[in-house]
Scaffold this motif. Structure first.
Motif, short mmCIF file in Angstrom:
data_model
loop_
_atom_site.label_atom_id
_atom_site.label_comp_id
_atom_site.label_asym_id
_atom_site.label_seq_id
_atom_site.Cartn_x
_atom_site.Cartn_y
_atom_site.Cartn_z
N LYS A 8 -3.91 5.47 -0.04
CA LYS A 8 -3.41 5.24 1.32
C LYS A 8 -1.88 5.34 1.33
N MET A 9 -1.25 4.75 0.34
CA MET A 9 0.21 4.77 0.29
C MET A 9 0.73 6.20 0.12
N ASP A 10 0.00 7.03 -0.61
CA ASP A 10 0.43 8.42 -0.80
C ASP A 10 0.34 9.22 0.50
N ASN A 11 -0.57 8.82 1.38
CA ASN A 11 -0.80 9.56 2.62
C ASN A 11 0.11 9.12 3.77
N ILE A 12 0.75 7.96 3.61
CA ILE A 12 1.62 7.46 4.67
C ILE A 12 3.02 7.26 4.13
N LYS A 13 3.94 8.03 4.64
CA LYS A 13 5.33 7.91 4.23
C LYS A 13 6.13 7.30 5.37
N LEU A 14 6.60 6.09 5.18
CA LEU A 14 7.32 5.38 6.23
C LEU A 14 8.80 5.72 6.20
N THR A 15 9.35 5.98 7.38
CA THR A 15 10.79 6.13 7.54
C THR A 15 11.22 5.15 8.63
N LYS A 16 12.49 4.92 8.76
CA LYS A 16 12.95 3.92 9.72
C LYS A 16 12.62 4.28 11.16
N GLU A 204 -6.27 4.23 10.13
CA GLU A 204 -5.87 5.29 9.21
C GLU A 204 -4.37 5.50 9.18
N ARG A 205 -3.70 5.08 10.26
CA ARG A 205 -2.24 5.23 10.35
C ARG A 205 -1.52 3.90 10.18
N THR A 206 -2.23 2.93 9.59
CA THR A 206 -1.68 1.59 9.40
C THR A 206 -1.75 1.18 7.94
N ILE A 207 -0.65 0.68 7.41
CA ILE A 207 -0.65 0.04 6.10
C ILE A 207 -0.81 -1.46 6.33
#
Length: 245
Positions: A8-16, A204-207
């Motif tokens: 999951k972490m690999d699929n979601i890259k958070l930016t500010k 799916e779009r939430t960590i």
């Protein structure tokens, strides 16, 4: 101890600029062994023995709904003519503690103008004044919680935020417009129901981050199957920053 859903972490890259925060208050922003926001007034002894006795009577009615309890609590506060000055004094006396790194985390969210939405079953008046007391109540923070109308008429009371309906809260149009431009959500909670602060179509779009501070071995598998990140033993928000940076 911690668990991380690496896929999951690999699929979601958070930016500010691409995410916002959904977060619980009691034992999430605060430490796992901290009292709840409702208990701040209870333990302050500022409202008299009659208040604590009647609070206990309400609390011990286990067959009643959450909505019943919250309305009964608020009715009791109206009888006691609660005001902001008393709330502030109660907070100064209370053993309510922010989780390690929480203030710094909120500072950083303010710095990068990332929306922080607190959804809590606790008392909004206490949450707001407590954050002010700790110098971390910012204009990027919105609080959706049970509210006591200070003017005493009760018309503005809200007592329908329970552990089971957090994904049904209606945000303001202004807030909805802001978060509509952000693709991802970073969600924090301490109980299984907190993972439902977002609807299933948004998962799916939430960590999702779960703090597990009690009965760890007994509950770890359930938390791992519910949250993308599980942190135990009163973990600090600094651990989160190390994971998502």
């Amino acid at each position: 101890m911690k668990y991380i859903n690496s896929k999951k972490m690999d699929n979601i890259k958070l930016t500010k600029d691409n995410f916002y925060i959904l977060i619980d208050f009691d034992r999430t922003l605060t430490k796992g062994n901290s009292i709840s926001g409702w208990r701040v007034l209870y333990y302050s002894n500022l409202l008299g023995d009659d208040f604590t006795k009647r609070y206990d009577e309400i609390h011990d009615k286990h067959n009643e709904t959450w909505e019943y309890r919250f309305k009964a609590y608020l009715d009791l506060l109206h009888e006691k003519n609660l005001d902001n000055e008393l709330i502030k004094e109660a907070i100064r006396k209370a053993n309510l503690q922010l989780r390690d790194g929480a203030k710094e985390f909120l500072d950083k969210m303010k710095k990068y103008n990332i929306p922080v939405i607190i959804i809590s079953c606790s008392l909004k008046n206490v949450i707001k004044e407590y954050l002010k007391y700790n110098n971390c109540y910012y204009d990027n923070i919105s609080i959706y919680s049970n509210n006591y109308a200070i003017d005493g008429n009760g018309e503005n009371d809200i007592y329908n935020v329970t552990p089971h309906n957090k994904n049904q809260i209606t945000f303001s149009k202004e807030l909805n417009d802001i978060i509509a431009t952000r693709k991802f959500t970073l969600l924090f909670g301490d109980i299984i129901d907190d993972a439902n602060m977002v609807t299933k179509d948004k998962l799916e779009r939430t960590i999702t981050v779960g703090f597990l501070d009690q009965k760890i071995e007994e509950n770890l598998d359930l938390y791992k199957s519910t949250f993308d990140i599980v942190l135990t033993d009163n973990a600090s928000f600094k651990e989160i920053e190390n994971i998502i940076k």
